[in-house]
Design a protein around this motif. Structure first.
Motif, short mmCIF file in Angstrom:
data_model
loop_
_atom_site.label_atom_id
_atom_site.label_comp_id
_atom_site.label_asym_id
_atom_site.label_seq_id
_atom_site.Cartn_x
_atom_site.Cartn_y
_atom_site.Cartn_z
N ALA A 47 68.54 39.67 65.85
CA ALA A 47 68.00 39.31 64.54
C ALA A 47 67.94 37.80 64.35
N GLY A 48 68.86 37.04 64.94
CA GLY A 48 68.96 35.61 64.67
C GLY A 48 67.99 34.74 65.44
N ALA A 49 67.73 35.03 66.68
CA ALA A 49 66.94 34.13 67.53
C ALA A 49 65.49 34.59 67.62
N PRO A 50 64.55 33.65 67.63
CA PRO A 50 63.16 34.05 67.85
C PRO A 50 62.99 34.52 69.30
N GLN A 51 62.21 35.57 69.48
CA GLN A 51 62.11 36.16 70.80
C GLN A 51 60.68 36.05 71.32
N ASP A 52 60.58 35.81 72.61
CA ASP A 52 59.28 35.76 73.27
C ASP A 52 58.94 37.09 73.93
N PHE A 53 59.78 38.08 73.74
CA PHE A 53 59.58 39.37 74.37
C PHE A 53 59.99 40.46 73.39
N ILE A 54 59.59 41.69 73.70
CA ILE A 54 59.98 42.83 72.88
C ILE A 54 61.26 43.40 73.49
N PRO A 55 62.33 43.49 72.72
CA PRO A 55 63.59 44.01 73.26
C PRO A 55 63.46 45.47 73.68
N VAL A 56 64.35 45.89 74.55
CA VAL A 56 64.38 47.27 75.00
C VAL A 56 64.72 48.17 73.81
N GLY A 57 63.98 49.24 73.67
CA GLY A 57 64.24 50.20 72.60
C GLY A 57 63.50 49.90 71.32
N VAL A 58 62.75 48.81 71.26
CA VAL A 58 62.00 48.46 70.06
C VAL A 58 60.52 48.70 70.33
N THR A 59 59.90 49.49 69.49
CA THR A 59 58.48 49.78 69.65
C THR A 59 57.67 48.69 68.97
#
Length: 118
Positions: A47-59
């Motif tokens: 939740a805290g860091a901006p992500q450049d990828f889609i985490p596992v388990g998130v659609t």
């Protein structure tokens, strides 16, 4: 004895198929097939860091693609026709002259007998 073991194995397998537990075999065997809730530290870091990828388990959210308007479709068709004509122009070019004059080169001379292995 072997026939008796074969009949017992066949009955055991047919019983598994009839009771509709076939789809739940990984669960019955102790292998988990459902995705569980992530741990607390995982939720905090996601939740805290901006992500450049889609985490596992998130659609990912569904993408909405706007339909192409008439002008866009006409421009795309014009571009495709130009690319096809350019490709056909390359394919229809005359072949360059070959330096091969049709003469068959002579074979190299065979090695001398004393140089050949025994």
């Amino acid at each position: 004895m072997a026939v008796l073991a074969l009949v017992a194995a066949a009955q055991g397998l047919s019983a598994c198929m009839e009771t509709a537990h076939f789809g739940r075999m990984p669960q019955l065997g102790g292998v988990r097939t459902e995705v569980g809730e992530p741990k607390e530290f995982v939720r905090e870091t996601r939740a805290g860091a901006p992500q450049d990828f889609i985490p596992v388990g998130v659609t990912p959210p569904e993408r909405r693609i706007a339909p192409r308007d008439e002008a866009g479709a006409a421009a795309l068709e014009k571009e495709l026709i130009a690319a096809r004509q350019r490709s056909q122009g390359f394919a229809n070019r005359p072949l360059p002259r070959s330096s091969y004059d049709g003469a068959v080169p002579t074979r190299p001379a065979a090695p001398r007998k004393e140089l050949l292995p025994d």
